[in-house]
Scaffold this motif. Structure first.
Motif, PDB file in Angstrom:
ATOM      1  N   LYS A   3      23.158 128.074 -52.167  1.00 17.75           N
ATOM      2  CA  LYS A   3      23.920 129.267 -52.556  1.00 17.75           C
ATOM      3  C   LYS A   3      24.042 129.336 -54.084  1.00 17.75           C
ATOM      4  O   LYS A   3      23.950 130.406 -54.681  1.00 17.75           O
ATOM      5  CB  LYS A   3      25.321 129.223 -51.930  1.00 17.75           C
ATOM      6  N   ARG A   4      24.284 128.180 -54.703  1.00 13.02           N
ATOM      7  CA  ARG A   4      24.434 128.148 -56.160  1.00 13.02           C
ATOM      8  C   ARG A   4      23.131 128.572 -56.846  1.00 13.02           C
ATOM      9  O   ARG A   4      23.151 129.331 -57.831  1.00 13.02           O
ATOM     10  CB  ARG A   4      24.815 126.735 -56.603  1.00 13.02           C
ATOM     11  N   ILE A   5      22.002 128.082 -56.310  1.00 18.45           N
ATOM     12  CA  ILE A   5      20.696 128.443 -56.889  1.00 18.45           C
ATOM     13  C   ILE A   5      20.440 129.942 -56.751  1.00 18.45           C
ATOM     14  O   ILE A   5      19.981 130.614 -57.687  1.00 18.45           O
ATOM     15  CB  ILE A   5      19.562 127.633 -56.211  1.00 18.45           C
ATOM     16  N   ILE A   6      20.777 130.487 -55.550  1.00 19.00           N
ATOM     17  CA  ILE A   6      20.569 131.934 -55.322  1.00 19.00           C
ATOM     18  C   ILE A   6      21.428 132.751 -56.270  1.00 19.00           C
ATOM     19  O   ILE A   6      20.986 133.744 -56.848  1.00 19.00           O
ATOM     20  CB  ILE A   6      20.881 132.292 -53.844  1.00 19.00           C
ATOM     21  N   LYS A   7      22.692 132.311 -56.464  1.00 16.57           N
ATOM     22  CA  LYS A   7      23.594 133.032 -57.383  1.00 16.57           C
ATOM     23  C   LYS A   7      23.046 133.030 -58.804  1.00 16.57           C
ATOM     24  O   LYS A   7      23.054 134.053 -59.506  1.00 16.57           O
ATOM     25  CB  LYS A   7      24.981 132.377 -57.376  1.00 16.57           C
ATOM     26  N   LEU A   9      19.911 132.530 -59.748  1.00 15.94           N
ATOM     27  CA  LEU A   9      18.670 133.305 -59.789  1.00 15.94           C
ATOM     28  C   LEU A   9      18.977 134.796 -59.842  1.00 15.94           C
ATOM     29  O   LEU A   9      18.353 135.554 -60.597  1.00 15.94           O
ATOM     30  CB  LEU A   9      17.823 132.975 -58.558  1.00 15.94           C
ATOM     31  N   TYR A  10      19.971 135.224 -59.051  1.00 15.95           N
ATOM     32  CA  TYR A  10      20.381 136.632 -59.022  1.00 15.95           C
ATOM     33  C   TYR A  10      20.893 137.056 -60.407  1.00 15.95           C
ATOM     34  O   TYR A  10      20.498 138.101 -60.944  1.00 15.95           O
ATOM     35  CB  TYR A  10      21.474 136.823 -57.971  1.00 15.95           C
ATOM     36  N   TYR A  15      20.205 139.925 -65.636  1.00 14.14           N
ATOM     37  CA  TYR A  15      20.201 139.930 -67.101  1.00 14.14           C
ATOM     38  C   TYR A  15      18.791 140.111 -67.660  1.00 14.14           C
ATOM     39  O   TYR A  15      18.615 140.699 -68.728  1.00 14.14           O
ATOM     40  CB  TYR A  15      20.838 138.649 -67.642  1.00 14.14           C
ATOM     41  N   LEU A  16      17.793 139.629 -66.938  1.00 13.53           N
ATOM     42  CA  LEU A  16      16.404 139.848 -67.355  1.00 13.53           C
ATOM     43  C   LEU A  16      16.083 141.341 -67.326  1.00 13.53           C
ATOM     44  O   LEU A  16      15.458 141.884 -68.255  1.00 13.53           O
ATOM     45  CB  LEU A  16      15.457 139.090 -66.419  1.00 13.53           C
ATOM     46  N   PHE A  17      16.528 142.018 -66.272  1.00 10.11           N
ATOM     47  CA  PHE A  17      16.318 143.465 -66.139  1.00 10.11           C
ATOM     48  C   PHE A  17      17.004 144.216 -67.289  1.00 10.11           C
ATOM     49  O   PHE A  17      16.466 145.194 -67.822  1.00 10.11           O
ATOM     50  CB  PHE A  17      16.875 143.929 -64.782  1.00 10.11           C
ATOM     51  N   LEU A  18      18.211 143.741 -67.670  1.00 10.55           N
ATOM     52  CA  LEU A  18      18.975 144.429 -68.717  1.00 10.55           C
ATOM     53  C   LEU A  18      18.387 144.217 -70.111  1.00 10.55           C
ATOM     54  O   LEU A  18      18.339 145.140 -70.929  1.00 10.55           O
ATOM     55  CB  LEU A  18      20.428 143.930 -68.712  1.00 10.55           C
TER      56      LEU A  18
END
Length: 255
Positions: A3-7, A9-10, A15-18
């Motif tokens: 769950k921590r990795i998914i959070k 990564l999300y 932030y990459l998109f922004l």
């Protein structure tokens, strides 16, 4: 663990998109090639070309002159307004706070068009003065909102104590009240300066011919195609605004 990795990564993807377009713009401002998508090596020639452009230098001067003057004047007016609102009865305070929030929530284009209509109706020639008046107008609510929390934290008996000890109302304000609310005043001034530096929409509608700010200059340069000079100018604007925002954040943490 998953769950921590998914959070993370999300968050990384968001932030990459922004920020990916801005990172690309900064990288291409150092590209030796005039053409986007083709990397020919590192260079600073677009920055040199930018600083040798007299129209850009004039836009830079206008931008900082407007931002500094608007920040100073709106801070004085906004601080006085905040003190006046703070001393009102709860009913009137609520009414004036709602009026203060309106320009903050209004779209910039509405503010720009309404100010343009006002200047035309009053037959004021569009130029540096109208640009300055427009920036002061949209900055004042932000200064009020920055100063009011400090006034609420202020001991209500502090001013009375100063007056009882023989200070005049002016002395009580400048020697007792103002130092206490100074962090809010400085935050409001920095916020006003940042907003003024960053503004495009209101400036676009309220400026006259021959008076450009950096944001308007970037817009006018894009009409003839996006050149590396525009990337360099946009990079400098981004770094300037980022620096001010970091300064504001540091002040908020200190306060």
């Amino acid at each position: 663990m998953v769950k921590r990795i998914i959070k993370r990564l999300y968050a990384f993807l968001v932030y990459l998109f922004l920020y990916l377009p801005i990172f690309l713009l900064i990288i291409y401002s150092f590209n030796d090639s005039k053409y986007r998508g083709k990397w020919n090596g590192f260079t600073l020639r677009w920055y040199k070309a930018l600083f040798s452009d007299q129209t850009v230098a004039q836009a830079l001067y206008n931008t900082f002159a407007i931002a500094i003057l608007a920040a100073i004047i709106s801070t004085i007016i906004g601080t006085i307004s905040a003190i006046a609102i703070h001393k009102m009865s709860p009913r009137w305070r609520s009414i004036f706070m709602n009026v203060t929030y309106l320009p903050v929530m209004n779209p910039d284009i509405v503010i720009g068009i309404s100010l343009l209509a006002l200047f035309v109706a009053l037959k004021i020639r569009l130029g540096f003065i109208t640009l300055l008046l427009a920036h002061i107008t949209f900055n004042i609510p932000y200064v009020i909102l920055a100063v009011l929390p400090k006034l609420r934290q202020l001991n209500p008996y502090l001013e009375e104590a100063a007056l009882d000890l023989g200070a005049t109302p002016m002395q009580a304000f400048f020697k007792v009240i103002l130092p206490e609310i100074m962090p809010g005043v400085i935050t409001g001034a920095l916020l006003a300066f940042t907003l003024s530096l960053d503004d495009f929409m209101v400036s676009f509608f309220t400026t006259g011919s021959g008076v450009n700010t950096l944001s308007i200059k970037v817009y006018s340069m894009t009409k003839t195609g996006v050149t590396p000079k525009i990337n360099a100018l946009s990079t400098l604007l981004f770094i300037g605004v980022l620096g001010l925002l970091l300064l504001l954040q540091k002040r908020e943490k200190t306060n």
